[in-house]
Design an enzyme around this catalytic site. Structure first.
Site, PDB file in Angstrom:
ATOM      1  N   CYS A   6      -8.062  -2.235  -4.284  1.00  0.00           N
ATOM      2  CA  CYS A   6      -7.405  -3.182  -5.419  1.00  0.00           C
ATOM      3  C   CYS A   6      -8.230  -4.569  -5.469  1.00  0.00           C
ATOM      4  O   CYS A   6      -8.560  -5.095  -4.561  1.00  0.00           O
ATOM      5  CB  CYS A   6      -6.033  -3.293  -4.948  1.00  0.00           C
ATOM      6  SG  CYS A   6      -5.070  -1.934  -5.090  1.00  0.00           S
ATOM      7  N   CYS A  50      -5.234   1.372   4.829  1.00  0.00           N
ATOM      8  CA  CYS A  50      -4.130   1.377   3.522  1.00  0.00           C
ATOM      9  C   CYS A  50      -3.149   2.224   3.856  1.00  0.00           C
ATOM     10  O   CYS A  50      -2.391   2.346   3.045  1.00  0.00           O
ATOM     11  CB  CYS A  50      -4.986   1.668   2.115  1.00  0.00           C
ATOM     12  SG  CYS A  50      -5.813   3.211   2.002  1.00  0.00           S
ATOM     13  N   CYS A 107       0.970  -1.156  -0.060  1.00  0.00           N
ATOM     14  CA  CYS A 107      -0.257  -0.059  -0.047  1.00  0.00           C
ATOM     15  C   CYS A 107       0.906   1.243   0.058  1.00  0.00           C
ATOM     16  O   CYS A 107       0.369   2.206  -0.718  1.00  0.00           O
ATOM     17  CB  CYS A 107      -0.938  -0.010   1.219  1.00  0.00           C
ATOM     18  SG  CYS A 107      -2.183  -0.958   1.118  1.00  0.00           S
ATOM     19  N   CYS A 133      -7.331  -7.458  -2.970  1.00  0.00           N
ATOM     20  CA  CYS A 133      -7.314  -7.181  -1.532  1.00  0.00           C
ATOM     21  C   CYS A 133      -8.854  -6.908  -1.243  1.00  0.00           C
ATOM     22  O   CYS A 133      -9.127  -6.613  -0.223  1.00  0.00           O
ATOM     23  CB  CYS A 133      -6.475  -6.206  -1.165  1.00  0.00           C
ATOM     24  SG  CYS A 133      -4.978  -6.400  -1.500  1.00  0.00           S
TER      25      CYS A 133
END
Ligand code: SF4
Length: 247
Positions: free
Chosen positions: A204, A232, A122, A207
């Protein structure tokens, strides 16, 4: 979520924001004189803010973090949103050298293996590009809502971000998901089709998973971690984002 002690200016702004609707809150930010940047993940809350900025032609820059791991639906929505509102959404990408270094150390999908690796990914794909997106900004507009998770339950309208030395504005802080959905319906706001497939919160692709009925809105984000680590690094101080995995 840790909230920095507000300065008198942010306290006055906080009180003013509480009296305004979304358009008024954003217009207030745009009128303050400094550069304002809104960072959008193209999630439903952010689409509401983009619609309000575009509709009123407000002087607020719109930027997104193109992490390289987004869902194709999210990438497609960037262009669709630009066309709908006649705005440019600035894309900020990770540095290839940083991605390569992460992959060499952890493996390209090493973020599943440890909180350290996940935060490193991240950091490369989101936090460093965010710093470039916010360079020179005095105000950072976000789509955070108190109802999204326990970590965000005390989100104010206005807070001083000491790490980035700017004032963070959360104009949807007091909105619930019903209000968000009602705005989208009333204004025909384009949204990510994944929302209708069980993804209330979209990040994302590797994730993010769909949630089950009754699960918290952000349960599908980094679902293999515990609540303390599940941000994140964009919206938590560095120290908090480095909390050890205790599950
Ligand atoms: S959400 Fe996942 S893929 Fe995206 S930057 Fe973070 S760890 Fe990497």
């Amino acid at each position: 979520m840790t909230i920095h002690t507000p300065s008198p200016d942010t306290q006055a702004l906080e009180a003013q924001m509480a009296t305004l609707d979304l358009g008024g809150r954003l217009a207030l930010v745009a009128s303050l004189g400094g550069r304002a940047v809104f960072t959008t993940s193209l999630g439903i809350e952010d689409q509401v803010i983009t619609a309000a900025i575009g509709r009123d032609g407000l002087d607020i820059d719109v930027a997104t973090l193109e992490t390289g791991r987004l869902f194709p639906e999210t990438v497609a929505l960037i262009g669709e949103t630009e066309d709908r509102y006649g705005i440019a959404i600035r894309r900020f990408f990770p540095e290839q050298a940083d991605v390569d270094a992460f992959a060499a150390t952890f493996g390209i999908n090493g973020f599943y293996e440890s909180v350290e690796a996940r935060h490193a990914c991240c950091g490369v794909r989101k936090v460093k590009p965010l710093a470039r997106a916010l360079a020179g900004a005095q105000f950072w507009v976000t789509g955070l809502r108190r109802g999204q998770s326990g970590n965000r339950a005390s989100t104010p309208f206005v807070e001083f971000d000491a790490e980035r030395n700017l004032i963070k504005i959360n104009p949807l802080a007091d909105w619930d998901i019903d209000a968000v959905n009602a705005y989208v319906a009333a204004h025909d706001v384009p949204i990510n089709p994944l929302h209708k497939r069980g993804y209330p919160s979209i990040g994302c692709e590797p994730c993010t998973r769909a949630i089950k009925p009754g699960e918290p809105e952000r349960a599908g984000r980094w679902w293999w971690e515990n609540d303390l680590t599940r941000e994140c690094g964009l919206h938590v101080p560095e120290a908090a984002s480095a909390l050890p995995h205790t599950a």
